[in-house]
Design a protein around this motif. Structure first.
Motif, PDB file in Angstrom:
ATOM      1  N   GLY A 177       0.869  -1.083  -0.281  1.00 44.81           N
ATOM      2  CA  GLY A 177      -0.063   0.050   0.025  1.00 44.81           C
ATOM      3  C   GLY A 177       0.957   1.588   0.574  1.00 44.81           C
ATOM      4  N   THR A 182      -5.823   0.594  -1.183  1.00 46.32           N
ATOM      5  CA  THR A 182      -5.009  -0.480  -1.103  1.00 46.32           C
ATOM      6  C   THR A 182      -5.612  -2.073  -0.525  1.00 46.32           C
ATOM      7  OG1 THR A 182      -5.378   1.427   1.011  1.00 46.32           O
ATOM      8  CG2 THR A 182      -3.599   1.540  -0.087  1.00 46.32           C
ATOM      9  N   GLU A 183      -4.859  -2.784   0.234  1.00 48.71           N
ATOM     10  CA  GLU A 183      -6.026  -3.708   0.740  1.00 48.71           C
ATOM     11  C   GLU A 183      -7.137  -3.411   1.669  1.00 48.71           C
ATOM     12  OE1 GLU A 183      -4.700  -6.613  -2.278  1.00 48.71           O
ATOM     13  OE2 GLU A 183      -6.312  -6.937  -0.107  1.00 48.71           O
ATOM     14  N   ARG A 184      -6.460  -2.619   2.650  1.00 50.63           N
ATOM     15  CA  ARG A 184      -6.731  -2.017   3.783  1.00 50.63           C
ATOM     16  C   ARG A 184      -7.974  -1.712   3.394  1.00 50.63           C
ATOM     17  NH1 ARG A 184      -6.536   0.763   8.041  1.00 50.63           N
ATOM     18  NH2 ARG A 184      -3.895   0.351   8.059  1.00 50.63           N
ATOM     19  N   ILE A 220      -9.808  -2.704   0.232  1.00 47.08           N
ATOM     20  CA  ILE A 220     -10.546  -3.959  -0.450  1.00 47.08           C
ATOM     21  C   ILE A 220     -11.062  -4.439   0.552  1.00 47.08           C
ATOM     22  CG2 ILE A 220      -9.875  -5.410  -2.252  1.00 47.08           C
ATOM     23  CD1 ILE A 220      -7.045  -3.605  -3.207  1.00 47.08           C
ATOM     24  N   THR A 221     -10.873  -4.429   1.435  1.00 48.41           N
ATOM     25  CA  THR A 221     -10.807  -5.531   2.941  1.00 48.41           C
ATOM     26  C   THR A 221     -12.075  -4.734   3.790  1.00 48.41           C
ATOM     27  OG1 THR A 221      -8.658  -6.393   3.539  1.00 48.41           O
ATOM     28  CG2 THR A 221     -10.516  -6.917   5.276  1.00 48.41           C
ATOM     29  N   SER A 229     -14.159  -5.775  -1.810  1.00 43.85           N
ATOM     30  CA  SER A 229     -13.323  -5.770  -3.293  1.00 43.85           C
ATOM     31  C   SER A 229     -13.129  -3.878  -3.203  1.00 43.85           C
ATOM     32  CB  SER A 229     -14.428  -6.097  -4.676  1.00 43.85           C
ATOM     33  OG  SER A 229     -15.515  -5.192  -4.656  1.00 43.85           O
TER      34      SER A 229
END
Ligand SMILES: NC(=O)c1ccc[n+]([C@@H]2O[C@H](COP(=O)([O-])OP(=O)(O)OC[C@H]3O[C@@H](n4cnc5c(N)ncnc54)[C@H](O)[C@@H]3O)[C@@H](O)[C@H]2O)c1
Length: 254
Positions: free
Chosen positions: A21, A193-195, A197-198, A202
């Motif tokens: 990220g 970022t993954e943060r 998306i989680t 999605s």
């Protein structure tokens, strides 16, 4: 002076939360300016080190839980033994914080957010500032958030920690104002970022859900936050200390 000029000895930038990220984008951005980047994270930062190396830069991974005073002290000592002077510190680490009403928030959840964001930043600064003073200069950038400026329902620990970082930065900036060490923060809006998306399930849902609150009609790429971090880390911001830079596509202007 807070940066390495091409051709001079290679100074070090420490980036916490450097595995992915925003942290990874910051590590790559600082390495592009000739800094040797110490990538500090709870997880193995080897992928970031590889990305920096692929860009032609220098980086090394240091595994550390920034909540732990002994680990932080040992990590900063290991970094100083790796390369010096340490000129830059970017405190970017943060745990994932689910959106939960306060009355359902376990004490442990409150504690982990404050411990990583605030205590981790305190511990890193406590170890790194003496190294910066020894080297004669430094620039610290703490990653806050638009949520440090406004409220978010179900986000009490995160909003508390992120607004706390802005106050922390002001206080430390005053302490160091005449010692050639500057302290500022960057407050991103939504960044893919993954943060997020989680949180949203999605990338598509994250983008769709966050666009309406961002007047520019989009969310950011991590690289756009890294540019602001580089500005505050470099001599381009040589008269800037104790401030926070919102990089939020207008989120807080509403
Ligand atoms: N993504 C966004 O929309 C957004 C918006 C505003 C602010 N921010 C802030 O930007 C920063 C980076 O966000 P991101 O989205 O890239 O997050 P991310 O979740 O991808 O990265 C956070 C990193 O911190 C590390 N970390 C967590 N706990 C740690 C600990 N105890 N010790 C060491 N490392 C630890 C994680 O391993 C991870 O690599 C965070 O401070 C976040 O709060 C993000």
């Amino acid at each position: 002076m807070s940066t390495t000029k091409p051709g001079s000895a290679q100074a070090v930038a420490i980036v916490t939360g450097a595995v992915a990220g925003i942290g990874r984008a910051v590590a790559r951005r600082l390495a592009r300016e000739g800094l040797a980047v110490a990538c500090v994270d709870l997880q193995d930062a080897a992928p970031t080190v590889a990305a920096v190396a692929a860009d032609g830069g220098v980086a090394a991974a240091f595994r550390c839980d920034v909540r732990d005073a002994a680990q932080v002290a040992a990590t900063v000592a290991a970094i100083a033994a790796w390369k010096s002077p340490i000129r830059n510190l970017v405190n970017c680490a943060a745990p994932f914080d689910p959106t939960i009403p306060l009355i359902e928030t376990p004490l442990e959840r409150w504690q982990i957010v404050l411990d990583v964001c605030l205590t981790g930043t305190f511990l890193m600064c406590k170890q790194v500032v003496p190294e910066m003073l020894k080297g004669g200069s430094g620039a610290i950038v703490n990653i806050s958030s638009n949520m440090g400026h406004v409220g978010g329902a179900g986000r009490t620990p995160y909003c508390t920690a992120k607004s706390g970082l802005i106050g922390f930065g002001r206080a430390l900036a005053l302490e160091l104002a005449q010692k050639n060490v500057r302290v500022n923060s960057v407050s991103p809006g939504g960044v893919l970022t993954e943060r997020v998306i989680t949180r949203h399930g999605s990338a598509e849902a994250a983008t769709r859900n966050m666009i309406p609150t961002h007047p520019m009609g989009r969310i950011a790429a991590p690289e756009e936050i890294a540019e602001a971090v580089w500005f505050l880390s470099s001599d381009a911001s040589s008269f800037t200390t104790g401030t926070d830079l919102l990089v939020d596509g207008g989120y807080c202007a509403i």
